[in-house]
Enzyme design. Structure first.
Site, PDB file in Angstrom:
ATOM      1  N   SER A 194       0.820  -1.206   0.000  1.00 26.80           N
ATOM      2  CA  SER A 194       0.000   0.000   0.000  1.00 26.80           C
ATOM      3  C   SER A 194       0.853   1.254   0.000  1.00 26.80           C
ATOM      4  O   SER A 194       1.961   1.268   0.514  1.00 26.80           O
ATOM      5  CB  SER A 194      -0.911   0.034   1.225  1.00 26.80           C
ATOM      6  OG  SER A 194      -1.660   1.240   1.227  1.00 26.80           O
ATOM      7  N   ASN A 203      -7.876  -1.833   2.725  1.00 28.64           N
ATOM      8  CA  ASN A 203      -8.611  -1.057   1.722  1.00 28.64           C
ATOM      9  C   ASN A 203     -10.056  -0.805   2.150  1.00 28.64           C
ATOM     10  O   ASN A 203     -10.588   0.277   1.925  1.00 28.64           O
ATOM     11  CB  ASN A 203      -8.580  -1.768   0.372  1.00 28.64           C
ATOM     12  CG  ASN A 203      -7.265  -1.550  -0.356  1.00 28.64           C
ATOM     13  OD1 ASN A 203      -6.240  -1.312   0.273  1.00 28.64           O
ATOM     14  ND2 ASN A 203      -7.278  -1.643  -1.670  1.00 28.64           N
TER      15      ASN A 203
HETATM   16  C1  6PG Z   1      -3.283   1.453  -1.531  1.00 29.30           C
HETATM   17  C2  6PG Z   1      -4.636   1.606  -2.186  1.00 29.30           C
HETATM   18  C3  6PG Z   1      -4.699   1.006  -3.546  1.00 29.30           C
HETATM   19  C4  6PG Z   1      -6.078   1.000  -4.194  1.00 29.30           C
HETATM   20  C5  6PG Z   1      -6.797   2.305  -4.138  1.00 29.30           C
HETATM   21  C6  6PG Z   1      -7.981   2.437  -5.059  1.00 29.30           C
HETATM   22  O1  6PG Z   1      -3.296   0.860  -0.461  1.00 29.30           O
HETATM   23  O2  6PG Z   1      -2.271   1.936  -2.032  1.00 29.30           O
HETATM   24  O3  6PG Z   1      -5.569   0.956  -1.403  1.00 29.30           O
HETATM   25  O4  6PG Z   1      -4.275  -0.317  -3.414  1.00 29.30           O
HETATM   26  O5  6PG Z   1      -5.924   0.643  -5.505  1.00 29.30           O
HETATM   27  O6  6PG Z   1      -7.235   2.507  -2.846  1.00 29.30           O
HETATM   28  O7  6PG Z   1      -9.033   1.602  -4.675  1.00 29.30           O
HETATM   29  P1  6PG Z   1     -10.496   1.784  -5.292  1.00 29.30           P
HETATM   30  O8  6PG Z   1     -10.344   2.062  -6.753  1.00 29.30           O
HETATM   31  O9  6PG Z   1     -11.219   0.507  -5.052  1.00 29.30           O
HETATM   32  O10 6PG Z   1     -11.101   2.957  -4.569  1.00 29.30           O
END
Ligand code: 6PG
Length: 472
Positions: free
Chosen positions: A128, A186
């Site tokens: 992340s 997430n």
């Molecule tokens: C992270 C984020 C990433 C994720 C985005 C978008 O931890 O760097 O969680 O992994 O892709 O949060 O998620 P959504 O498109 O489902 O909002």
């Protein structure tokens, strides 16, 4: 002269991870399905470190030191399976494939088991922090065999974010544990954003504050117990003005929230595990509701107040409601990790999860130190809400929280996150719940039986005859 680690899939996340490893002195093999992208990568970054580019999967695998460690950064689902298959075909027992994408943990469990049969180690790892994190230090949540972590772990810890010198990377648990924890991360990220959005909406609707003024409110909140990356960037986004129209940026963006699916998976898994993650679920459903423009257009004529509210100290009340609701959302997410850990035999260390989320990731926050302390003090905490520090915070926040939910309901501003978090809090602390009536109804129409408060066993009442009770 072989590589310490390899990255295949050189879109922005893969590219930045490869550079991060190189910046830490590792020799990094790089590969991409379309070779042009590999060439472009070398043109752009060859001066940043030692890279070994390959045009084919076979050469890529051959360029790695044994045991080979290949990270795949491609789309979740079919594309990931395809790349795993190609890599595995050229690998030897003891080699490692690391999936750093947002894979579904069930897929990770399946892949890990299949590769194990071929003598290969598969590490499903949550990563992340977006582009910036991948480059400068993400939070890393690797699952898989403890054996794999022994050789791989030090490299991952090296490139991860550090908080007070502690790496934001730890072995989460076997097979799908890493991707599961990333999924919950997430889900919590969705809940956090929903609560932030409700706070903004309420301040704007109830008291007519402009986005730029609300940006200042968030900037101020970021100095206190809410301090976090998401609160920080909320101030940035709310303060941003569209260059073309001169309007606040939030007013020119289509108000339909999208998702790639990890939040939805979190709720799906929670339903299976029987864990009420209402905060995450409300966030997922709020995104879904926003994405139905026809229904929204049709409903616009429905009756309801659209007023402002004379609510003294609304800003401070909303801040406290946000904090209390956030505690609930995290408590629920941690409950889900407990349930999954038991279900799948992962033995997840909750304090360690809070520790690696303190830096690098999207939900990084001062708050996570408190969660870590709570689990340090009591590993078997039945719910985060009863940790003395959080219980005290909820006590301090609850009057504000109730006022905020009441004001929102009175003026017709939807706050599903705040409201459901409060309902959860109140339900959990109830002495008796009306679930007893639900049990009675189930027994009435379907002889589904019930248990009694005063003796063991299951019982059924003969509702259609003399209403006598018998053991079931
Ligand atoms: C992270 C984020 C990433 C994720 C985005 C978008 O931890 O760097 O969680 O992994 O892709 O949060 O998620 P959504 O498109 O489902 O909002």
């Amino acid at each position: 002269d072989k590589a310490d680690i390899g990255v295949t899939g050189l879109a922005v996340m893969g590219r930045n991870l490869a550079r991060n490893f190189a910046h830490h002195g590792y020799v990094v093999a790089v590969h991409n399905r379309t070779e042009e992208r590999t060439n472009q990568f070398m043109d752009d970054y060859r001066d940043e470190g030692s890279f070994l580019p390959s045009g084919s999967v076979q050469d890529f695998v051959a360029s790695l030191n044994r045991p080979r460690k290949a990270i795949i950064m491609v789309k979740a689902g079919g594309p990931t399976d395809a790349v795993i298959e190609e890599l595995a075909a050229h690998m030897e027992p003891g080699d490692m494939i690391i999936d750093g994408g947002n894979a579904n943990f069930a897929d990770t469990r399946r892949r890990e088991a299949a590769l194990k049969e071929r003598g290969l180690l598969f590490v499903g790892s949550g990563i992340s922090g977006g582009e910036e994190g991948a480059l400068n230090g993400p939070s890393i949540m690797p699952g898989g065999d403890a054996e794999a972590y022994k050789t791989l772990g030090p490299l991952l810890e090296d490139i991860s974010a550090k908080v007070d010198g502690t790496p934001c990377c730890v072995h989460v648990g076997p097979d799908g544990a890493g991707h599961f924890v990333k999924m919950v991360h997430n889900g919590i990220e969705y809940a956090d954003m929903q609560l932030i959005a409700e706070s903004y909406d309420l301040l704007r609707q109830a008291q007519g504050l402009a986005p730029a003024e609300i940006a200042d409110v968030f900037r101020e909140w970021n100095q206190g117990e809410l301090e976090s990356y998401l609160i920080e960037i909320t101030a940035e986004v709310l303060g941003h003005v569209d260059a073309e129209t001169g309007k606040p940026f939030v007013d020119v963006v289509v108000d339909q929230a999208e998702q790639k699916g990890t939040g939805r998976w979190t709720v799906q898994s929670a339903l299976d595990l029987g864990v009420p993650v209402t905060g995450i679920a409300e966030a997922v459903f709020s995104r879904a509701l926003s994405g139905h423009p026809e229904q929204r257009a049709a409903a616009r004529a429905l009756a309801g107040p659209n007023g402002t509210a004379a609510h003294a100290n609304l800003v401070e009340d909303v801040r406290r409601a946000l904090y209390a609701s956030k505690i609930v959302a995290y408590a629920q997410g941690f409950d889900q990790m407990v349930a999954a850990s038991e279900e799948y035999g992962w033995d997840i260390d909750l304090g360690a999860m809070a520790t690696i989320w303190r830096g690098g990731c999207i939900i990084r926050a001062r708050f996570l130190d408190r969660i870590r302390e709570a689990y340090d003090a009591d590993r078997r905490l039945p719910t985060l809400l009863v940790d003395p520090t959080f219980a005290e915070a909820l006590t301090a926040a609850q009057d504000s929280w109730r006022r905020v939910v009441a004001t929102a309901a009175t003026i017709g501003v939807p706050t599903p996150g705040f409201s459901s978090a409060l309902a959860y809090y109140d339900a959990l602390r109830r002495d008796r719940l009306p679930a007893s009536l639900v049990q009675g109804l189930r027994d009435f129409f379907g002889a589904h039986t019930y248990r009694r408060v005063d003796r063991d066993g299951s019982f059924h009442t003969d509702w259609s005859a003399d209403r006598s009770e018998s053991p079931a």
